[in-house]
Enzyme design. Structure first.
Site, mmCIF file in Angstrom:
data_model
loop_
_atom_site.group_PDB
_atom_site.id
_atom_site.type_symbol
_atom_site.label_atom_id
_atom_site.label_comp_id
_atom_site.label_asym_id
_atom_site.label_seq_id
_atom_site.Cartn_x
_atom_site.Cartn_y
_atom_site.Cartn_z
ATOM 1 N N ARG A 1 2.094 -6.840 -1.294
ATOM 2 C CA ARG A 1 1.662 -5.501 -1.672
ATOM 3 C C ARG A 1 0.132 -5.436 -1.645
ATOM 4 O O ARG A 1 -0.549 -6.430 -1.934
ATOM 5 C CB ARG A 1 2.157 -5.179 -3.088
ATOM 6 C CG ARG A 1 1.849 -3.757 -3.506
ATOM 7 C CD ARG A 1 2.178 -3.490 -4.980
ATOM 8 N NE ARG A 1 1.847 -2.119 -5.317
ATOM 9 C CZ ARG A 1 1.573 -1.688 -6.546
ATOM 10 N NH1 ARG A 1 1.582 -2.544 -7.561
ATOM 11 N NH2 ARG A 1 1.280 -0.429 -6.758
ATOM 12 N N HIS A 2 -0.402 -4.264 -1.333
ATOM 13 C CA HIS A 2 -1.867 -4.081 -1.382
ATOM 14 C C HIS A 2 -2.402 -4.417 -2.779
ATOM 15 O O HIS A 2 -1.662 -4.453 -3.757
ATOM 16 C CB HIS A 2 -2.223 -2.642 -1.013
ATOM 17 C CG HIS A 2 -1.596 -1.641 -1.942
ATOM 18 N ND1 HIS A 2 -2.041 -1.429 -3.238
ATOM 19 C CD2 HIS A 2 -0.525 -0.835 -1.794
ATOM 20 C CE1 HIS A 2 -1.290 -0.533 -3.828
ATOM 21 N NE2 HIS A 2 -0.342 -0.160 -2.978
ATOM 22 N N GLY A 3 -3.716 -4.605 -2.875
ATOM 23 C CA GLY A 3 -4.346 -4.953 -4.154
ATOM 24 C C GLY A 3 -4.631 -3.723 -5.010
ATOM 25 O O GLY A 3 -4.170 -2.611 -4.707
ATOM 26 N N GLY B 1 2.293 -4.218 2.699
ATOM 27 C CA GLY B 1 2.841 -2.888 2.434
ATOM 28 C C GLY B 1 2.663 -2.484 0.981
ATOM 29 O O GLY B 1 1.618 -2.743 0.369
ATOM 30 N N ALA C 1 -0.960 -6.639 -5.524
ATOM 31 C CA ALA C 1 -0.983 -7.895 -4.752
ATOM 32 C C ALA C 1 0.282 -8.731 -4.931
ATOM 33 O O ALA C 1 0.299 -9.933 -4.656
ATOM 34 C CB ALA C 1 -2.226 -8.746 -5.063
#
Ligand SMILES: *[C@@H]1O[C@H](CO)[C@@H](O)[C@H](O)[C@H]1NC(C)=O
Ligand SMILES: *[C@@H]1O[C@H](CO)[C@@H](O)[C@H](O)[C@H]1NC(C)=O
Length: 477
Positions: free
Chosen positions: A83-85, A363, A406
């Site tokens: 996952r994005h931060g 994602g 994240a």
């Protein structure tokens, strides 16, 4: 103007009337963490799931890799779904925060002279600094999240995320098209470069990184392309009726009443959305600026648990086991991962090229939750509903633990004496496959047998185009 750091354990009034000048610089440099930081659902920091990272963001526990000690094994492939931060709030939440801040300011200005209440403190120490153009973008802490994750994974998997593999472009990078994900996949690549080349401060060295990644929304944003999901769940109010009922239920009313009392406001002025906005504000100030915001003092731990449950309910019914289509919409990603593993585990002649060492897929929480559900993970005996808050206290479905910023799901394929083996890790901790709980890293062929029904089926078009007459989104797998 912003509060810098506040003691966690005092009453809020006492805490806030402490003159900040009494706090020494060294104290200010160690931001304290709100007591409710582990309940922020998908807005939880990764460090609040793995607190040892607060001391050292690069510390790695290599014993999380658990191929059987009796067999000689070496890792041959890593697929990481990440996952994005940490990010800014999206426009919807920025508007709510704006409304809350206006309400509080208006009331504060009417507050009686000389009152030393919380309102006055917020008014003098907190500014509405969020603007709509921030809309969900990755923050600089979010870049750090991904850089550090990359560096830790390079320590865990030195032969897969090696400098050689990085330079020769053999590591695959795929990302969702959203800005925060593209920034995240870049930061991951910077982290690998820092690990292998430029140690230390290379904020400016970023120009040297040659980013290589492909955007693939079919894989990373499958949920918006699945008609059965969009119509059956996302746009269907009755699919989320448990969430709506809980929002109006006694637990949420209790949180609202206590917050209104703390703010000295009539309860009707505070909508459930504004209650949530204050909770999110506490989370954003922590995840973006490492601040212990005065907004956090509006909630005690039991309030935070109720708000966490509210967001778990939403994720459960909207993205996870609540409706079978939620998980099935991730079939393209599921097949992609297993095709990659199949290729990496296939026996090869020595003349053949070695398989792809690693694949990094970036994602959203909305990418990870359906995939985890499809794999059968975090499925408790009873579904969470509006009425069983108390009996769900021991649930495993806690988004604060599962999908913080994240968050990462790692598929580690080992080459072992008895054949290839597969291990799963979520957020760098081992997770066992449902049905194969005896081993951390079962034989890959046993994992395939467990998911046979999905490997042979799980057809995106068939599942996603099914009309209301066919198997509806409510059918359990
Ligand atoms: C390292 O990971 C292992 C396996 O998950 C765990 O048992 C152990 O407690 C961890 N050690 C530390 C210091 O966190
Ligand atoms: C909406 O959700 C309800 C409850 O899950 C379900 O019975 C109904 O079929 C759904 N409607 C559509 C159009 O899929």
């Amino acid at each position: 103007m912003f509060p810098v750091s506040l003691p966690t354990n005092s009453f809020l009034v006492a805490a806030l009337s402490l003159t900040l000048t009494r706090l020494s610089c060294s104290f200010l440099s160690v931001p304290e963490i709100p007591h409710i930081a582990t309940y922020f659902g998908t807005k939880t920091r990764y460090e609040d799931v793995n607190p040892h990272l607060l001391r050292d963001g690069l510390s790695v526990n290599t014993s999380v890799l658990k191929p059987p000690p009796t067999e000689r094994c070496s890792p041959v492939h890593l697929t990481a779904v990440v996952r994005h931060g940490s990010r800014y709030p999206t426009v919807k939440n920025i508007r709510r925060i704006q409304k809350l801040s206006e309400l509080v300011r208006r009331e504060a200005s009417r507050g009686s002279e000389g009152s030393e209440g919380w309102l006055r403190e917020v008014r003098s120490r907190w500014d509405m600094w969020y603007t709509e153009d921030m809309d969900g973008q990755l923050v600089s802490k979010g870049r750090d999240d991904l850089r550090q994750l990359a560096r830790r994974l390079a320590v865990l998997f030195p032969s897969l995320l090696s400098d050689q593999n990085r330079r020769s472009g053999r590591i695959r990078f795929l990302t969702s098209s959203k800005h925060r994900c593209v920034s995240s996949v870049e930061a991951f690549q910077e982290g690998l470069q820092q690990h292998w080349g430029h140690h230390g401060e290379t904020v400016d060295g970023t120009e040297e990184v040659e980013y290589r990644h492909e955007v693939d929304d079919e894989l990373m944003r499958f949920f918006e392309r699945c008609r059965g999901y969009v119509e059956g769940v996302e746009k269907n109010r009755s699919a989320l009726m448990e969430v709506d009922a809980f929002k109006r239920g006694e637990e949420m009313e209790g949180v609202r009443r206590r917050m209104a009392e703390r703010l000295d406001l009539p309860q009707h002025r505070l909508t459930p959305d504004l209650v949530e906005a204050a909770f999110f504000l506490c989370s954003y100030e922590l995840s973006i600026k490492s601040l212990h915001s005065p907004w956090c003092f509006l909630f005690d731990e039991s309030d935070a648990k109720v708000l966490e449950y509210k967001s778990d309910l939403k994720q459960y019914w909207k993205r996870s086991h609540g409706h079978a289509i939620n998980g099935l919409s991730s079939c393209p990603l599921f097949h992609h991962v297993f095709r990659t593993l199949d290729k990496a585990g296939r026996p090869r002649r020595s003349t053949e090229a070695s398989p792809e060492p690693a694949s990094i897929l970036v994602g959203h929480a909305e990418t990870l939750l359906p995939l985890l559900s499809l794999l059968g993970l975090y499925k408790d005996p009873d579904p969470p509903t509006a009425n069983n808050y108390q009996s769900q206290q021991g649930r495993t479905f806690r988004t604060s633990r599962i999908v913080p910023y994240a968050a990462n799901l790692l598929f580690v394929l080992y080459d072992c004496q008895r054949g290839p083996r597969l291990q799963l890790l979520l957020n760098e901790s081992p997770v066992r496959f449902p049905g194969l709980e005896k081993e951390d890293a079962p034989l890959y062929r046993d994992v395939r047998a467990t998911y046979r029904h999905l490997l042979d089926g799980c057809n995106f078009h068939r599942e996603c185009e099914r009309g209301p007459g066919g198997r509806g989104p409510n059918t359990e797998l």
